[in-house]
Motif scaffolding. Structure first.
Motif, PDB file in Angstrom:
ATOM      1  N   ILE A   1       0.760  -1.155  -0.109  1.00  0.00           N
ATOM      2  CA  ILE A   1      -0.072   0.000  -0.204  1.00  0.00           C
ATOM      3  C   ILE A   1       0.597   1.101   0.005  1.00  0.00           C
ATOM      4  N   ILE A   2       2.022   1.096   0.787  1.00  0.00           N
ATOM      5  CA  ILE A   2       2.795   2.601   0.963  1.00  0.00           C
ATOM      6  C   ILE A   2       4.099   2.421   0.330  1.00  0.00           C
ATOM      7  N   ASP A   3       4.409   3.403  -0.550  1.00  0.00           N
ATOM      8  CA  ASP A   3       5.576   3.198  -1.326  1.00  0.00           C
ATOM      9  C   ASP A   3       6.831   3.701  -0.656  1.00  0.00           C
ATOM     10  N   ASN A   4       6.798   3.948   0.530  1.00  0.00           N
ATOM     11  CA  ASN A   4       7.883   4.479   1.239  1.00  0.00           C
ATOM     12  C   ASN A   4       8.340   3.555   1.964  1.00  0.00           C
ATOM     13  N   GLU A   5       9.872   3.179   1.866  1.00  0.00           N
ATOM     14  CA  GLU A   5      10.353   1.938   2.704  1.00  0.00           C
ATOM     15  C   GLU A   5      10.332   2.101   4.322  1.00  0.00           C
ATOM     16  N   TRP A   6      10.740   3.531   4.643  1.00  0.00           N
ATOM     17  CA  TRP A   6      10.664   4.035   5.971  1.00  0.00           C
ATOM     18  C   TRP A   6       9.203   3.990   6.680  1.00  0.00           C
ATOM     19  N   LEU A   7       8.271   4.576   5.928  1.00  0.00           N
ATOM     20  CA  LEU A   7       6.868   4.565   6.611  1.00  0.00           C
ATOM     21  C   LEU A   7       6.158   3.274   6.408  1.00  0.00           C
ATOM     22  N   GLN A   8       6.625   2.203   5.852  1.00  0.00           N
ATOM     23  CA  GLN A   8       6.277   0.729   5.636  1.00  0.00           C
ATOM     24  C   GLN A   8       6.288   0.402   7.113  1.00  0.00           C
ATOM     25  N   LEU A   9       7.523   0.744   7.815  1.00  0.00           N
ATOM     26  CA  LEU A   9       7.834   0.332   9.104  1.00  0.00           C
ATOM     27  C   LEU A   9       6.866   0.777  10.111  1.00  0.00           C
ATOM     28  N   LEU A  10       6.162   2.119  10.052  1.00  0.00           N
ATOM     29  CA  LEU A  10       5.419   2.750  10.947  1.00  0.00           C
ATOM     30  C   LEU A  10       4.530   1.705  11.341  1.00  0.00           C
ATOM     31  N   PRO A  11       3.574   1.304  10.715  1.00  0.00           N
ATOM     32  CA  PRO A  11       2.441   0.428  11.236  1.00  0.00           C
ATOM     33  C   PRO A  11       2.945  -0.663  11.947  1.00  0.00           C
ATOM     34  N   VAL A  12       3.915  -1.403  11.701  1.00  0.00           N
ATOM     35  CA  VAL A  12       4.657  -2.175  12.525  1.00  0.00           C
ATOM     36  C   VAL A  12       5.137  -1.882  14.014  1.00  0.00           C
ATOM     37  N   PHE A  13       5.621  -0.636  13.974  1.00  0.00           N
ATOM     38  CA  PHE A  13       5.967   0.102  15.137  1.00  0.00           C
ATOM     39  C   PHE A  13       4.757   0.208  15.979  1.00  0.00           C
ATOM     40  N   LEU A  14       3.692   0.805  15.221  1.00  0.00           N
ATOM     41  CA  LEU A  14       2.688   1.392  16.058  1.00  0.00           C
ATOM     42  C   LEU A  14       1.766   0.129  16.724  1.00  0.00           C
ATOM     43  N   LEU A  15       1.714  -1.100  15.902  1.00  0.00           N
ATOM     44  CA  LEU A  15       1.255  -2.273  16.349  1.00  0.00           C
ATOM     45  C   LEU A  15       1.906  -2.995  17.540  1.00  0.00           C
ATOM     46  N   ALA A  16       3.273  -2.937  17.603  1.00  0.00           N
ATOM     47  CA  ALA A  16       4.165  -3.367  18.584  1.00  0.00           C
ATOM     48  C   ALA A  16       4.087  -2.790  19.826  1.00  0.00           C
ATOM     49  N   ASN A  17       3.929  -1.279  19.701  1.00  0.00           N
ATOM     50  CA  ASN A  17       3.468  -0.665  20.837  1.00  0.00           C
ATOM     51  C   ASN A  17       2.116  -0.379  21.316  1.00  0.00           C
ATOM     52  N   LEU A  18       1.227  -0.948  20.761  1.00  0.00           N
ATOM     53  CA  LEU A  18      -0.148  -0.961  21.291  1.00  0.00           C
ATOM     54  C   LEU A  18      -0.309  -1.926  22.620  1.00  0.00           C
ATOM     55  N   GLN A  19      -0.626  -1.150  23.571  1.00  0.00           N
ATOM     56  CA  GLN A  19      -0.751  -2.027  24.855  1.00  0.00           C
ATOM     57  C   GLN A  19      -1.359  -3.434  24.896  1.00  0.00           C
ATOM     58  N   MET A  20      -2.581  -3.420  24.351  1.00  0.00           N
ATOM     59  CA  MET A  20      -3.415  -4.728  24.572  1.00  0.00           C
ATOM     60  C   MET A  20      -3.022  -5.422  23.615  1.00  0.00           C
TER      61      MET A  20
ATOM     62  N   SER B   1      -4.317  -4.030  11.740  1.00  0.00           N
ATOM     63  CA  SER B   1      -3.135  -3.732  10.743  1.00  0.00           C
ATOM     64  C   SER B   1      -3.834  -3.008   9.659  1.00  0.00           C
ATOM     65  N   ALA B   2      -4.935  -3.243   9.200  1.00  0.00           N
ATOM     66  CA  ALA B   2      -5.551  -2.329   7.989  1.00  0.00           C
ATOM     67  C   ALA B   2      -5.694  -0.971   8.287  1.00  0.00           C
ATOM     68  N   PHE B   3      -6.298  -0.800   9.689  1.00  0.00           N
ATOM     69  CA  PHE B   3      -6.528   0.508   9.992  1.00  0.00           C
ATOM     70  C   PHE B   3      -5.080   1.526  10.457  1.00  0.00           C
ATOM     71  N   LEU B   4      -4.074   0.727  10.835  1.00  0.00           N
ATOM     72  CA  LEU B   4      -2.784   1.412  11.044  1.00  0.00           C
ATOM     73  C   LEU B   4      -2.178   1.722   9.603  1.00  0.00           C
ATOM     74  N   ILE B   5      -2.410   0.925   8.748  1.00  0.00           N
ATOM     75  CA  ILE B   5      -1.787   1.120   7.483  1.00  0.00           C
ATOM     76  C   ILE B   5      -2.465   2.381   6.833  1.00  0.00           C
ATOM     77  N   ILE B   6      -3.803   2.299   6.974  1.00  0.00           N
ATOM     78  CA  ILE B   6      -4.549   3.394   6.408  1.00  0.00           C
ATOM     79  C   ILE B   6      -4.186   4.813   6.940  1.00  0.00           C
ATOM     80  N   LEU B   7      -4.047   4.893   8.360  1.00  0.00           N
ATOM     81  CA  LEU B   7      -3.358   5.866   8.860  1.00  0.00           C
ATOM     82  C   LEU B   7      -2.208   6.494   8.368  1.00  0.00           C
ATOM     83  N   VAL B   8      -1.197   5.543   8.393  1.00  0.00           N
ATOM     84  CA  VAL B   8       0.151   5.954   7.898  1.00  0.00           C
ATOM     85  C   VAL B   8       0.092   6.188   6.304  1.00  0.00           C
ATOM     86  N   TYR B   9      -0.892   5.624   5.571  1.00  0.00           N
ATOM     87  CA  TYR B   9      -0.984   6.051   3.983  1.00  0.00           C
ATOM     88  C   TYR B   9      -1.223   7.756   4.158  1.00  0.00           C
ATOM     89  N   GLY B  10      -2.156   7.883   4.977  1.00  0.00           N
ATOM     90  CA  GLY B  10      -2.571   9.536   5.353  1.00  0.00           C
ATOM     91  C   GLY B  10      -1.326  10.199   5.462  1.00  0.00           C
TER      92      GLY B  10
END
Length: 456
Positions: free
Chosen positions: A134-153, A406-415
């Motif tokens: 979905i995201i064509d930036n290699e660094w921003l591709q990491l952001l959804p992963v980082f956000l999910l890993a830091n989601l407490q639940m 994961s879909a929600f986080l990727i949508i957010l980072v896409y924005g």
């Protein structure tokens, strides 16, 4: 030619650095989650005791065990219910005890917890692959992963015994393959993979069924739009086809049999046990003690002063879903002090991102459609449950959104990727990372002495 070569080398170096960052995120998550899994007490996360009880029953046979008084009282059933998680974990435990006869029950217990950690690592990796589509930036591709890993639940659920970690992984993979189909990658090969992972998710937990419906509808639309050629079963496609047919057949058998025998997708207690046995069930006891004498209709709910379908979403449900993901909601509850900050930041970020996106790609709309459709169905069933319990909040669990998190986080980072000017985008990324860290599992260490010590 020389400039192109230099540019290629820079891109190559950047790719390698991004990959190192990804591996660092995965490694840190694996180490910290494994440590918490081993140290944290039993029964912190939702229904851990019930899950381990069913695993113990499947331990005793290679097939399907019978119901017991203990499982019925706990309100968990095997007959007519998806039980893939319990069967798989029991087989892994059987193999471990076979290979290492001296293995103690305690080690076997912690092995199951560590399997949950690895399943969540798999979800993080799958999220990265989905982000790459979905995201064509290699660094921003990491952001959804980082956000999910830091989601407490998500983090705390990863450290305990439950089927949600397996279902979240399987659903994320299913979404990945529908997106690959939409990108016109090999249609039938990705269709078989979609059927396998989506079918396995449905065999693991009934909450995957709404996603099955959504993805099947999208797949039918893509079939009409793309008009793929005939199926050529060669090479590994033969294996994938056989696996897909097997998994789909198992689903049709289980859910089809339920509809024929019990007239329901999932049978209830009174269809599987005696009235006296059901009277001892925890869930039936809750219905008897907390439920209304008669279920309300939508109109009756508003007439009696309860929130309407729309009001309940904005006044309670959406807030509860954020609180119960940013914080921890299980048999023990942790209210994250940063929840108001995260909520405000999230609202601002959503408004900012959706005002910045210009002509979003079809893939964006498909991913958004999947996430929103699943959320609407989940919300409908949550609201419907409140009509039976007088809006006491039963069944509103943050983890129930995980099949599409994961879909929600990727949508957010896409924005975020579409924010202009670039300087503002970089500031937004940094702010997102900082808020994610401060509101994340780091708080377990920060508030250990004042709150979390009793959990370990």
């Amino acid at each position: 030619m020389c400039k192109k070569s230099i540019r290629d080398k820079k891109n190559q170096g950047s790719n390698h650095l991004a990959m190192i960052c990804l591996l660092s995120i995965l490694l840190i998550f694996l180490i910290t989650a494994s440590f918490v899994a081993i140290k944290m007490g039993f029964g912190v996360i939702p229904d851990e005791g019930a899950h381990f009880m069913l695993i113990a029953e499947f331990d005793k046979t290679l097939g399907i065990p019978n119901e017991t008084e203990a499982t019925i009282k706990r309100g968990v059933f095997i007959e007519g219910n998806p039980f893939l998680y319990y069967w798989l974990i029991a087989r892994i435990r059987n193999i471990l005890f076979l290979l290492i006869p001296s293995l103690t029950d305690s080690i076997g217990f912690y092995a199951v917890k560590l399997i949950s950690v690895f399943l969540s690592v798999g979800t993080l990796i799958s999220t990265w692959f989905l982000a790459k589509e979905i995201i064509d930036n290699e660094w921003l591709q990491l952001l959804p992963v980082f956000l999910l890993a830091n989601l407490q639940m998500f983090f705390i659920l990863s450290t305990g015994i439950n089927y949600d970690n397996l279902v979240t992984l399987l659903c994320t993979l299913a979404i990945l393959f529908i997106i690959r189909i939409a990108k016109q990658k090999p249609f039938w090969e990705n269709t078989f993979l979609l059927a396998i992972f989506l079918g396995l998710a449905a065999l693991s937990k009934k909450t995957a069924l709404p996603l099955v419906l959504i993805l099947v509808i999208i797949w039918c639309g893509l079939l009409i739009k793309l008009k793929p050629g005939p199926i050529h079963l060669i090479g590994r496609r033969i294996v994938l086809f056989i696996l897909a047919v097997l998994v789909v057949s198992l689903n049709l058998f289980m859910y089809g049999r339920n509809l024929i025998v019990y007239k329901k997708i999932i049978p209830g207690c009174y269809q599987l046990a005696t009235e006296s046995q059901c009277s001892e069930s925890n869930f039936i006891a809750r219905e008897r003690e907390q439920g209304l004498e008669e279920k309300l209709s939508f109109s009756q709910a508003t007439e009696q002063g309860y929130p309407s379908f729309i009001e309940y979403y904005f006044e309670h449900w959406s807030k509860a879903m954020i609180e119960r993901n940013v914080g921890i909601f299980g048999h023990k509850v942790y209210s994250n002090p940063m929840t108001p900050t995260v909520t405000f930041f999230l609202i601002v970020l959503i408004i900012l991102c959706f005002t910045q996106i210009r002509k979003p790609a079809l893939l964006f709309w498909i991913l958004l459609g999947i996430a929103c459709a699943y959320t609407i169905i989940l919300y409908y069933f949550n609201y419907d449950l409140q009509l039976s319990f007088g809006f006491k909040g039963f069944g509103v669990q943050g983890r129930y959104i995980f099949p599409v998190i994961s879909a929600f986080l990727i949508i957010l980072v896409y924005g975020i990727h579409h924010i202009r000017p670039k300087l503002f985008k970089y500031i937004t990324v940094i702010a997102t990372v900082v808020v994610s860290i401060l509101a994340g599992p780091l708080q377990i260490l920060q508030y250990y002495n004042s709150f979390f010590y009793s959990w370990f």
